[in-house]
Design a protein around this motif. Structure first.
Motif, PDB file in Angstrom:
ATOM      1  N   UNK A 178       0.814  -1.075  -0.060  1.00  0.00           N
ATOM      2  CA  UNK A 178      -0.084  -0.134   0.141  1.00  0.00           C
ATOM      3  C   UNK A 178       0.807   1.214   0.104  1.00  0.00           C
ATOM      4  N   UNK A 179       0.616   2.154  -0.913  1.00  0.00           N
ATOM      5  CA  UNK A 179       1.245   3.468  -0.796  1.00  0.00           C
ATOM      6  C   UNK A 179       0.780   4.423   0.421  1.00  0.00           C
ATOM      7  N   UNK A 180       1.504   5.213   0.948  1.00  0.00           N
ATOM      8  CA  UNK A 180       0.996   6.393   2.028  1.00  0.00           C
ATOM      9  C   UNK A 180      -0.031   7.030   1.256  1.00  0.00           C
ATOM     10  N   UNK A 181      -1.219   7.433   2.105  1.00  0.00           N
ATOM     11  CA  UNK A 181      -2.057   8.402   1.550  1.00  0.00           C
ATOM     12  C   UNK A 181      -2.840   8.881   2.671  1.00  0.00           C
ATOM     13  N   UNK A 182      -3.646   9.735   2.187  1.00  0.00           N
ATOM     14  CA  UNK A 182      -4.582  10.838   3.509  1.00  0.00           C
ATOM     15  C   UNK A 182      -5.670   9.440   3.794  1.00  0.00           C
ATOM     16  N   UNK A 183      -5.771   9.694   5.197  1.00  0.00           N
ATOM     17  CA  UNK A 183      -6.882   8.837   5.758  1.00  0.00           C
ATOM     18  C   UNK A 183      -8.297   9.677   5.565  1.00  0.00           C
ATOM     19  N   UNK A 184      -9.412   9.120   5.147  1.00  0.00           N
ATOM     20  CA  UNK A 184     -10.732   9.497   5.291  1.00  0.00           C
ATOM     21  C   UNK A 184     -11.694   9.398   6.223  1.00  0.00           C
ATOM     22  N   UNK A 185     -11.997  10.180   7.146  1.00  0.00           N
ATOM     23  CA  UNK A 185     -13.137   9.837   8.104  1.00  0.00           C
ATOM     24  C   UNK A 185     -14.597  10.757   8.103  1.00  0.00           C
ATOM     25  N   UNK A 186     -14.504  10.834   6.956  1.00  0.00           N
ATOM     26  CA  UNK A 186     -15.818  11.823   6.450  1.00  0.00           C
ATOM     27  C   UNK A 186     -16.960  10.770   6.713  1.00  0.00           C
ATOM     28  N   UNK A 187     -18.086  11.206   7.456  1.00  0.00           N
ATOM     29  CA  UNK A 187     -19.182  10.445   7.519  1.00  0.00           C
ATOM     30  C   UNK A 187     -20.596  11.187   7.280  1.00  0.00           C
ATOM     31  N   UNK A 188     -21.565  10.785   6.646  1.00  0.00           N
ATOM     32  CA  UNK A 188     -22.630  11.675   6.602  1.00  0.00           C
ATOM     33  C   UNK A 188     -23.800  11.007   7.195  1.00  0.00           C
ATOM     34  N   UNK A 189     -24.917  11.937   7.808  1.00  0.00           N
ATOM     35  CA  UNK A 189     -25.992  11.201   8.599  1.00  0.00           C
ATOM     36  C   UNK A 189     -26.967  10.615   7.604  1.00  0.00           C
TER      37      UNK A 189
END
Length: 335
Positions: free
Chosen positions: A303-314
């Motif tokens: 795996x390459x390094x990259x941004x971690x996404x933590x967005x959640x929508x209701x």
């Protein structure tokens, strides 16, 4: 008598797989699929969905098997049925027709698309016209342009910008399809600003965080590999943009809807493979493609390094949600 020669072993075509981070499902796709699954669990089959909930064949077929019926015309939905709008959004006319027909409606429109719709409605009340950057015929574009009955003009490229005729260049705003190529949109935006210097732009760009992040990952990955594979369906705008971006960076790239789409000829003389997935492609397909690449000789997957996404929508009210949107964090990676 000369003994028969033993053929030399054929070298592995694929040796290394570099897995993009981030890749695959975004928060809007996660939410849309969960809305359909919760509606099926709560109300039972069938549940009607206007347009494909997201543009992925595997996802749509999986939901069909669970009892979802995908339609384009509301006339195909029986009275009193439960109807879900797809993640791409719908026009005001579709909303009015659904109300007239008395359906129980749940809206799976991505909140980032809804944000664009709200901005269009707000500025129209202030007397603005709009230029929309997007692809003609895409359901998101039809939904956004369908927020108004007039005063919104679609441009697909820089040449289109020169043909736009507006009532008042000082009361003009721009909106963008959320799944475009960041670089293409920037070039068109530059042409718009050159012709309409006073145009009003969104406070934050309309292209969504997930589209941005996946394109940024391609920019890092493409120079490190010999070929790029994008997991995504042909109808997926953001998946197509990933393939185009890799090719623009000089790396051959192909899009596959399933592992069976892979062709050995793509990897001849190209042992280093980059693998990513569009925002509507499930990780199960990525894992199946990895297994297929191992069959073609891949010895390592990293795996390459990259941004971690933590967005959640209701979720919508009535399906486990409050019906209230909360502030949306913006997550972008650095190239």
């Amino acid at each position: 008598m000369t003994p028969p020669t033993t053929p030399a072993p054929v070298p592995h075509q694929v040796q290394d797989v570099l897995l993009a981070e981030p890749r695959g499902f975004c928060a809007g796709v996660d939410r849309a699929i969960e809305i359909v699954e919760r509606a099926l669990a709560q109300f039972g089959a069938p549940i009607y969905v206007r347009h494909e909930i997201v543009h992925n064949t595997y996802v749509v077929n999986d939901l069909k098997a669970k009892g979802a019926i995908f339609i384009e015309e509301l006339a195909d939905v029986p009275p009193g049925a439960t109807l879900i709008f797809s993640a791409h959004g719908v026009s005001q006319e579709v909303r009015r027709e659904a109300d007239r027909r008395g359906f129980q409606v749940y809206d799976a429109t991505c909140p980032l698309v809804t944000k664009v719709h709200i901005e269009v409605a707000k500025l129209r009340r202030e007397g603005f016209e709009f230029i929309m950057i997007g692809h003609k015929g895409h359901p998101e574009v039809e939904g956004t342009m369908g927020q108004l009955s007039e005063g919104i003009y679609l441009v697909e490229d820089e040449a289109d910008v020169q043909r736009v005729q507006v009532s008042d260049p000082t009361k003009l705003a721009v909106v963008t399809q959320t799944t475009l190529s960041v670089d293409d949109a920037a070039a068109i935006m530059a042409a718009i600003k050159a012709r309409f210097p006073q145009i009003r732009q969104p406070k934050q760009q309309d292209i969504c965080y997930a589209t941005q992040n996946r394109q940024d990952a391609i920019k890092v990955m493409a120079p490190q590999v010999d070929v790029v594979i994008v997991v995504g369906s042909p109808t997926s705008s953001n998946s197509n943009r990933l393939r185009e971006l890799a090719e623009r960076l000089g790396t051959p790239a192909y899009m596959v809807d399933c592992p069976e789409d892979l062709r050995e000829s793509w990897f001849e003389g190209r042992p280093r493979v980059g693998l990513t997935a569009g925002a509507s492609a499930p990780d199960v397909l990525v894992q199946q493609v990895i297994q297929q690449l191992k069959q073609l000789g891949a010895l390592s997957v990293r795996r390459m390094q990259g941004v971690e996404e933590h967005v959640r929508f209701p979720l919508p009210k009535g399906l486990g949600g409050t019906g209230l949107d909360r502030p949306l964090p913006t997550e972008r990676s650095a190239p």
